[in-house]
Design a protein around this motif. Structure first.
Motif, PDB file in Angstrom:
ATOM      1  N   TRP A 157       2.087   1.691  -3.510  1.00  0.00           N
ATOM      2  CA  TRP A 157       1.012   2.211  -4.393  1.00  0.00           C
ATOM      3  C   TRP A 157       0.851   3.612  -4.248  1.00  0.00           C
ATOM      4  O   TRP A 157       0.707   4.438  -5.083  1.00  0.00           O
ATOM      5  CB  TRP A 157      -0.176   1.407  -4.173  1.00  0.00           C
ATOM      6  N   TYR A 168       0.822  -1.244  -0.005  1.00  0.00           N
ATOM      7  CA  TYR A 168      -0.020   0.006   0.139  1.00  0.00           C
ATOM      8  C   TYR A 168       0.967   1.296   0.020  1.00  0.00           C
ATOM      9  O   TYR A 168       0.605   2.162  -0.606  1.00  0.00           O
ATOM     10  CB  TYR A 168      -0.966  -0.034   1.128  1.00  0.00           C
ATOM     11  N   ARG A 197       1.265   6.710  -7.082  1.00  0.00           N
ATOM     12  CA  ARG A 197       0.147   7.525  -7.185  1.00  0.00           C
ATOM     13  C   ARG A 197       0.367   8.852  -7.198  1.00  0.00           C
ATOM     14  O   ARG A 197       0.204   9.932  -7.744  1.00  0.00           O
ATOM     15  CB  ARG A 197      -1.099   7.029  -6.362  1.00  0.00           C
TER      16      ARG A 197
END
Length: 133
Positions: free
Chosen positions: A37, A34, A41
């Motif tokens: 990610w 996470y 992003r």
């Protein structure tokens, strides 16, 4: 980069909590995945471009050119400073408001100074001459 560091710290928090070792090891890839990610992003987000045209005092009292954020004209530009952190609040000509945080790792000290001076010039310059004709 900071989100990766937060992922490592969150993994350490899993092991420091009262979770069993098996659950902490099982949660480690999820936390690190996470964090990776979220970092990607944020890295892929486009850069914002704020253009403040120079203030020109003319005798005709014409309006000055509007400020532009990503090529969109703005009716109002305001920056609130809290130390080195800046909070940009804008309102477009269509009435939409935009809020952006100017983080110190994105804006250098020189850029922050230029922005402060440019906004001060826009705030203090009269749109019309101050003397009677």
């Amino acid at each position: 980069m900071v989100l990766g560091l937060l992922g490592v710290l969150a993994t350490g928090a899993l092991f420091a909590s009262e979770l069993s070792r098996e659950w902490a090891w099982a949660g480690t890839p999820l936390v690190m995945g996470y964090a990776a990610w979220a970092g990607l992003r944020e890295w892929r987000k486009p850069w914002r471009a704020l253009v403040l045209p120079p203030v020109v005092a003319d005798d005709a009292g014409d309006d000055q050119a509007p400020a532009l954020l990503d090529g969109v004209p703005l009716a109002q530009v305001e920056v609130a400073w809290r130390g080195r952190l800046g909070f940009l609040r804008c309102r477009g000509l269509d009435g939409r408001s935009v809020r952006t945080v100017l983080w110190p790792d994105v804006t250098s000290a020189h850029t922050r100074r230029e922005l402060r001076l440019a906004l001060r010039d826009r705030a203090t310059s009269p749109s019309r001459p101050s003397m009677a004709p």
